[in-house]
Structures are given as structure tokens and as C-alpha cells.
Motif scaffolding. Structure first.
Motif, mmCIF file in Angstrom:
data_model
loop_
_atom_site.group_PDB
_atom_site.id
_atom_site.type_symbol
_atom_site.label_atom_id
_atom_site.label_comp_id
_atom_site.label_asym_id
_atom_site.label_seq_id
_atom_site.Cartn_x
_atom_site.Cartn_y
_atom_site.Cartn_z
ATOM 1 N N CYS A 109 0.806 -1.165 0.034
ATOM 2 C CA CYS A 109 -0.050 0.026 0.130
ATOM 3 C C CYS A 109 0.802 1.258 -0.078
ATOM 4 C CB CYS A 109 -0.891 -0.119 1.219
ATOM 5 S SG CYS A 109 -0.245 -0.108 2.797
ATOM 6 N N GLU A 110 0.235 2.399 -0.336
ATOM 7 C CA GLU A 110 1.284 3.543 -0.501
ATOM 8 C C GLU A 110 0.302 4.744 -0.581
ATOM 9 O OE1 GLU A 110 1.614 5.014 -4.602
ATOM 10 O OE2 GLU A 110 1.334 6.537 -3.088
ATOM 11 N N ALA A 111 1.035 5.849 -0.016
ATOM 12 C CA ALA A 111 0.023 7.046 0.280
ATOM 13 C C ALA A 111 1.093 8.285 0.536
ATOM 14 C CB ALA A 111 -1.083 7.045 1.542
ATOM 15 N N TRP A 112 0.452 9.599 0.204
ATOM 16 C CA TRP A 112 1.554 10.624 0.458
ATOM 17 C C TRP A 112 1.217 11.033 1.861
ATOM 18 C CZ3 TRP A 112 4.797 13.580 -2.264
ATOM 19 C CH2 TRP A 112 5.186 14.563 -1.782
ATOM 20 N N ASP A 113 2.471 11.324 2.574
ATOM 21 C CA ASP A 113 2.507 11.771 3.906
ATOM 22 C C ASP A 113 2.805 13.585 4.095
ATOM 23 O OD1 ASP A 113 3.733 12.164 6.657
ATOM 24 O OD2 ASP A 113 2.898 10.132 6.781
ATOM 25 N N ASP A 114 1.837 14.079 4.709
ATOM 26 C CA ASP A 114 2.079 15.295 4.808
ATOM 27 C C ASP A 114 3.247 15.863 5.583
ATOM 28 O OD1 ASP A 114 -1.501 16.175 4.746
ATOM 29 O OD2 ASP A 114 -0.254 16.115 2.864
ATOM 30 N N SER A 115 3.505 14.940 6.809
ATOM 31 C CA SER A 115 4.423 15.197 7.669
ATOM 32 C C SER A 115 5.639 15.070 7.229
ATOM 33 C CB SER A 115 4.225 14.500 8.865
ATOM 34 O OG SER A 115 3.109 14.551 9.759
ATOM 35 N N LEU A 116 5.804 14.083 6.327
ATOM 36 C CA LEU A 116 7.182 13.886 5.840
ATOM 37 C C LEU A 116 7.606 14.542 4.373
ATOM 38 C CD1 LEU A 116 7.465 9.969 6.514
ATOM 39 C CD2 LEU A 116 8.573 11.638 7.608
ATOM 40 N N ASN A 117 6.268 14.878 3.977
ATOM 41 C CA ASN A 117 6.237 15.751 2.672
ATOM 42 C C ASN A 117 6.790 14.792 1.446
ATOM 43 O OD1 ASN A 117 5.706 17.818 0.886
ATOM 44 N ND2 ASN A 117 7.922 18.457 0.780
ATOM 45 N N GLY A 118 6.432 13.551 1.672
ATOM 46 C CA GLY A 118 6.859 12.370 0.449
ATOM 47 C C GLY A 118 5.688 11.279 0.510
ATOM 48 N N VAL A 119 6.070 10.499 -0.538
ATOM 49 C CA VAL A 119 5.450 9.127 -0.436
ATOM 50 C C VAL A 119 5.861 8.023 0.495
ATOM 51 C CG1 VAL A 119 5.210 7.193 -2.034
ATOM 52 C CG2 VAL A 119 4.619 9.485 -2.913
ATOM 53 N N VAL A 120 4.802 7.530 1.158
ATOM 54 C CA VAL A 120 5.286 6.493 2.102
ATOM 55 C C VAL A 120 4.587 5.070 1.475
ATOM 56 C CG1 VAL A 120 5.793 7.787 4.131
ATOM 57 C CG2 VAL A 120 3.412 7.092 3.634
ATOM 58 N N PHE A 121 5.364 3.979 1.611
ATOM 59 C CA PHE A 121 4.740 2.737 1.547
ATOM 60 C C PHE A 121 4.627 1.806 2.544
ATOM 61 C CE2 PHE A 121 5.253 2.306 -3.177
ATOM 62 C CZ PHE A 121 6.129 3.133 -3.514
ATOM 63 N N GLY A 122 3.756 0.609 2.430
ATOM 64 C CA GLY A 122 3.709 -0.155 3.575
ATOM 65 C C GLY A 122 4.753 -1.144 3.525
ATOM 66 N N GLY A 123 5.039 -1.881 4.407
ATOM 67 C CA GLY A 123 6.123 -2.747 4.494
ATOM 68 C C GLY A 123 5.981 -3.916 3.661
ATOM 69 N N GLY A 124 4.753 -4.135 3.023
ATOM 70 C CA GLY A 124 4.379 -5.207 2.025
ATOM 71 C C GLY A 124 3.794 -6.546 2.794
ATOM 72 N N THR A 125 3.174 -7.115 1.873
ATOM 73 C CA THR A 125 2.667 -8.388 2.540
ATOM 74 C C THR A 125 2.735 -9.359 1.569
ATOM 75 O OG1 THR A 125 0.844 -7.209 3.644
ATOM 76 C CG2 THR A 125 0.180 -9.715 3.041
ATOM 77 N N LYS A 126 3.378 -10.567 1.814
ATOM 78 C CA LYS A 126 3.663 -11.822 0.812
ATOM 79 C C LYS A 126 2.277 -12.582 0.824
ATOM 80 C CE LYS A 126 7.037 -15.200 -0.066
ATOM 81 N NZ LYS A 126 7.086 -14.739 -1.442
ATOM 82 N N LEU A 127 1.845 -12.612 -0.154
ATOM 83 C CA LEU A 127 0.518 -13.479 -0.241
ATOM 84 C C LEU A 127 1.047 -14.838 -1.021
ATOM 85 C CD1 LEU A 127 -2.660 -14.032 -0.304
ATOM 86 C CD2 LEU A 127 -2.547 -12.926 -2.452
ATOM 87 N N THR A 128 0.531 -15.868 -0.298
ATOM 88 C CA THR A 128 0.698 -17.327 -0.558
ATOM 89 C C THR A 128 -0.454 -17.999 -0.961
ATOM 90 O OG1 THR A 128 2.661 -17.398 0.854
ATOM 91 C CG2 THR A 128 1.624 -19.553 0.074
ATOM 92 N N VAL A 129 -0.469 -18.463 -2.163
ATOM 93 C CA VAL A 129 -1.779 -19.079 -2.305
ATOM 94 C C VAL A 129 -1.516 -20.785 -2.255
ATOM 95 C CG1 VAL A 129 -3.330 -19.943 -4.475
ATOM 96 C CG2 VAL A 129 -2.390 -17.757 -4.118
ATOM 97 N N LEU A 130 -2.158 -21.335 -1.171
ATOM 98 C CA LEU A 130 -1.914 -22.581 -0.878
ATOM 99 C C LEU A 130 -2.454 -23.531 -1.674
ATOM 100 C CD1 LEU A 130 -3.108 -22.001 2.884
ATOM 101 C CD2 LEU A 130 -0.674 -22.021 2.039
#
Lengths: 128, 110
Positions: free
Chosen positions: B89-110
Motif C-alpha cells: 500500500c502507498e500514500a502521500w504523507d504530509d508530515s514527511l512531505n513525501g510518499v510512504v509505502f507499507g512494508g509489504g504483504t507476501k501472499l501465498t496461495v496454498l
């Protein structure tokens, strides 16, 4: 077809410099905001910075870890984006992607943070 | 430590519905739209969802996004083996004045 092709990666010693390029084709480069995003080995995505189109001021913004060391520039006559990296640190080791910010061709509005096209990436390794 | 928080992993069986969460704050998700990217192994990220719930041309309608307050989520229905990837996931951050990403989610299909 939109294409973004990065080049210039390689091995560099800590404290050294490197310039990455991103050759764009298939769209009106001068109208696009462009960004650099990096990914350290086995890690997540990290935003490096962006440059707006000259129409929107051509200004740049950078992530805190690279501010003052990295410079993003563009040459619209060559459809090329650049990332000048100075005072490199080992923690700058990553695959560097250039990306295009999505813009509405009808309104000219650019959607900040929406990256609709990405290059294949170029690996930068900072090591002694 | 990422500004946006995602679960490190998720899993499901073919045909199932899976949801991936993304938690932020008032300076990012609370004030701006959220975008989602899919990264297949060894490839560049691909835009999956933008402006909270919009799908770019070519993205199957099995993928959907939503946002409420300072959180967002990505839902994948009718899970397929080719959905096995990392999702950010990703969004703009006003405090950092930049784009921030989530750490990522690894999806496994069993």
C-alpha cells in the motif's frame, strides 16, 4: 507502448558517486511527473524522490534519507530522467526503479503517488 | 519500520477471498488516497488500485480496494495461483512531505 529503461547501476565504494538514467518512450515525457523508488535486497519499496513537469514548476522532493545527497533532474529534449547520487552509503544498496506518475491526458492532472509505469530497475551496490 | 503498517504475510486457497490491511495515520491515509501495488517475484511493481478503489485498465475486477479513516484494505476474490506476490500500500504523507509505502504483504496461495 510506454517504456522506461534504467541504466547506470553498478558497484561503487562508500562515499562515491553514481548517476542513473531512465530513458522514456511511448508518451509525452515533458508532461509527466517522474519518480525514483528503490528496493533494498529482500526488502520493501522505498520512495526516493520525484520531479514535477516543467509545466507544474519542475520542482523536486526527496525522502529524508537521501535529501542533500541525491539530485533528480530531467532532460525533456532527450526524454530522460536522471538520479545523481553522491556520498553513497552501504544502506543505499538497492534496485532503483524509475516510474511515471499517472496523469489524465484530458485534464492534464497528475495524480501524486500513483505510479502507472515502472522500469525494470537497475542495481546499485555500495560496498568496499 | 514502515510508516504504513501491513501484515507481513497472508494466505488463502484457490477461489477464496483474501483481505490485506494497511494502517496509517492522519498525516497520510487519513488525508490522502491510497494506492496498491502488486510485485511478482523478480519483477517491477505493478499498479493495482489507485485513489482508494479505482482499477487501472487491465486489472481484473477480482481486485478491489477500500478506505476508512486512517486504514485501507485490498481484497482479492476468487484467489488464483498467479496472485501469489508481494502487495504494497502507498500514500502521500504530509508530515514527511513525501510518499510512504507499507512494508509489504507476501501472499501465498496454498
Amino acid at each position: 507502448e510506454v517504456q522506461l529503461v534504467e541504466s547506470g547501476g553498478g558497484l561503487v565504494k562508500p562515499g562515491g558517486s553514481l548517476r542513473l538514467s531512465c530513458a522514456a518512450s511511448g508518451f509525452t515525457f515533458s508532461n509527466a511527473w517522474m519518480s525514483w523508488v528503490r528496493q533494498a535486497p529482500g526488502k520493501g519499496l522505498e520512495w526516493v524522490g520525484r520531479i514535477k513537469s516543467k509545466t507544474d514548476g519542475g520542482t523536486t522532493d526527496y525522502a529524508a534519507p537521501v535529501k542533500g545527497r541525491f539530485t533528480i533532474s530531467r532532460d525533456d529534449s532527450k526524454n530522460t530522467l536522471y538520479l545523481q547520487m553522491n556520498s553513497l552509503k552501504t544502506e543505499d544498496t538497492a534496485v532503483y526503479y524509475c516510474s511515471r506518475t499517472y496523469y489524465d491526458i484530458l485534464t492534464g492532472y497528475s495524480y501524486p503517488g500513483v505510479y502507472d509505469y515502472w522500469g525494470q530497475g537497475t542495481l546499485v551496490t555500495v560496498s568496499s | 519500520q514502515s510508516v504504513l503498517t501491513q501484515p507481513p504475510s497472508a494466505s488463502g486457497t484457490p477461489g477464496q477471498r483474501v483481505t490485506i490491511s494497511c494502517s496509517g495515520s492522519s498525516s497520510n491515509i487519513g488525508s490522502h488516497t491510497v494506492n496498491w501495488y502488486q510485485q511478482l517475484p523478480g519483477t517491477a511493481p505493478k499498479l493495482l488500485i489507485y485513489s482508494n478503489n479505482q482499477r487501472p485498465s487491465g486489472v481484473p475486477d477480482r481486485f478491489s480496494g477500500s478506505k476508512s479513516g486512517t486504514s485501507a484494505s485490498l481484497a482479492i476474490s476468487g484467489l488464483q495461483s498467479e496472485d501469489e506476490a508481494d502487495y504494497y500500500c502507498e500514500a502521500w504523507d504530509d508530515s514527511l512531505n513525501g510518499v510512504v509505502f507499507g512494508g509489504g504483504t507476501k501472499l501465498t496461495v496454498l
